[in-house]
Scaffold this active site. Structure first.
Site: not given
Ligand code: SAM
Ligand code: SF4
Ligand code: DTB
Length: 348
Positions: A264, A61, A57, A64, A192, A132, A101
């Site tokens: 949730r 973040c 990606c 992530c 959500c 979802c 989801c």
């Molecule tokens: N890429 C898209 C986005 O971020 O909008 C969708 C997938 S992203 C993985 C969805 C959500 O997963 C993130 O917004 C975050 O809140 C949650 N998430 C990702 N990594 C995480 C982690 N290590 N621990 C807890 N929540 C996590």
């Molecule tokens: Fe990409 Fe992870 Fe951020 Fe979603 S949460 S936009 S998968 S880096």
């Protein structure tokens, strides 16, 4: 006489901070009272996650494992084939999940992707499950396309408070997220939206996150509260543990501010003991992710969750409006599920 069950969208920071400052038992009592006014406290909604496109990606973040910027050892994968997604959905349904989801590691979907994800929506719905998706930012047109395909929920999290947000993500703004949420609403889908705690934020940031969610024009129907899953290689791999009672407080305050929403108990259950999870349900959590994997990290085994539900007298929540599966559309390419074993039904 004012309706004491009316939803509020005018919470002040002081009010929300005062809830967090309550003695633990008083806060839980208030949350449980609200929960019982709107929900059966012994029913929990059960969703299963599926990563339809994993890794690589472009976003940054800090929590992530799927960001291309961090070396987390995750193998990147292309968009899954529609048939494969439907087979996973069928297996999840067989295990007792009512919502499927689908998540993609995208900044936002490309137009060429939408034709496939809309087929996934149609196929999963045809199995008689709620759908979802979480695909990143959506513009108005993309939101409308997904809504037209029949997508029930769109997940897009605010993640944290507006003030702490810049410490966690720099590649998209808080306002970008609010715009996507508005586009999703305008297209008529359910929202959500929640966040992550345990990222080193202050309590005031948990206040700010819940305040922003509760003061949206409409409360999200589903509010995931994720406890950070610390992944080696990400900037937050060594974040300090959050006191479990502060995690429970966050759930309780979400329940009080957004009494009609499903809250949730989301990521992070793998590292939580049964007692903490039971407290989360007592504080008003009434939805979980079910199945051994979240998107890329571990979740408790299905069997363990079935046992936990049985020990607590919890039963999985059925659809509000039962949906009839429209099997012929998909059964041609679905394998017979190998696994069986539905949830214990506490009502029997
Ligand atoms: N890429 C898209 C986005 O971020 O909008 C969708 C997938 S992203 C993985 C969805 C959500 O997963 C993130 O917004 C975050 O809140 C949650 N998430 C990702 N990594 C995480 C982690 N290590 N621990 C807890 N929540 C996590
Ligand atoms: Fe990409 Fe992870 Fe951020 Fe979603 S949460 S936009 S998968 S880096
Ligand atoms: C949400 O709030 N939590 C889910 C879902 N929405 C998409 C994702 C949790 C991901 C945890 C880390 C992983 O497994 O990659």
């Amino acid at each position: 006489m004012p309706d004491s069950r009316a939803l509020r969208h005018d919470w002040t920071r002081q009010e929300v901070a005062a809830l967090f400052a309550l003695p633990f038992s008083d806060l839980l009592f208030q949350a449980q009272t609200q929960h019982r006014a709107f929900f059966n406290p012994n029913q929990v909604q059960v969703s299963t996650l599926c990563s339809i496109k994993t890794g690589a990606c472009p976003e940054d973040c800090a929590y992530c494992p799927q960001s291309a910027r961090y070396d987390t050892g995750l193998e990147r994968e292309k968009l899954m084939a529609v048939e494969q997604v439907l087979a996973e959905a069928q297996a999840a349904k067989h295990q007792g999940a009512t919502r499927f989801c689908m998540g993609a590691a995208w900044r936002s979907p490309k137009d060429k992707d939408l034709q496939y994800v809309t087929q996934m929506v149609a196929g999963v719905k045809a199995l008689g499950m709620e759908t979802c998706m979480t695909l990143g930012m959506l513009d108005t047109q993309q939101a409308q396309q997904l809504a037209a395909a029949g997508l029930d929920y769109y997940n897009h999290n605010l993640d944290t408070s507006p003030e702490f947000y810049g410490d966690i993500i720099t590649t998209r703004t808080y306002q970008d997220r609010l715009n996507t949420l508005a586009n999703v609403r305008e297209a008529g889908m359910k929202v959500c939206c929640g966040g992550i705690v345990g990222m080193g934020e202050a309590e005031n940031d948990r206040v700010g996150l819940l305040l922003t969610l509760a003061n949206l024009p409409e409360h999200p129907e589903s509010v995931p509260i994720n406890l950070l899953v610390k992944v080696e290689g990400t900037p937050l791999a060594n974040a300090a543990d959050l006191d479990p009672f502060d995690f429970i407080r966050t759930i309780a305050v979400a329940r009080i501010l957004m009494p009609r929403s499903h809250v949730r108990l989301s990521a992070g259950r793998e590292n939580m003991n049964d007692q903490t999870q039971a407290l989360a349900f007592l504080a008003g959590a009434n939805s979980i992710f079910y199945g051994e994997k979240l998107l890329t990290t571990a979740n408790p085994e299905a069997n363990k969750d079935r046992q936990l539900f049985a020990r607590l007298g919890i039963e999985p929540e059925a659809f509000e409006v039962p949906m009839e599966p429209v099997k012929p559309v998909v059964e041609q390419y679905l394998p017979t599920p190998k696994t069986s074993g539905l949830f214990y039904n506490a009502a029997n």
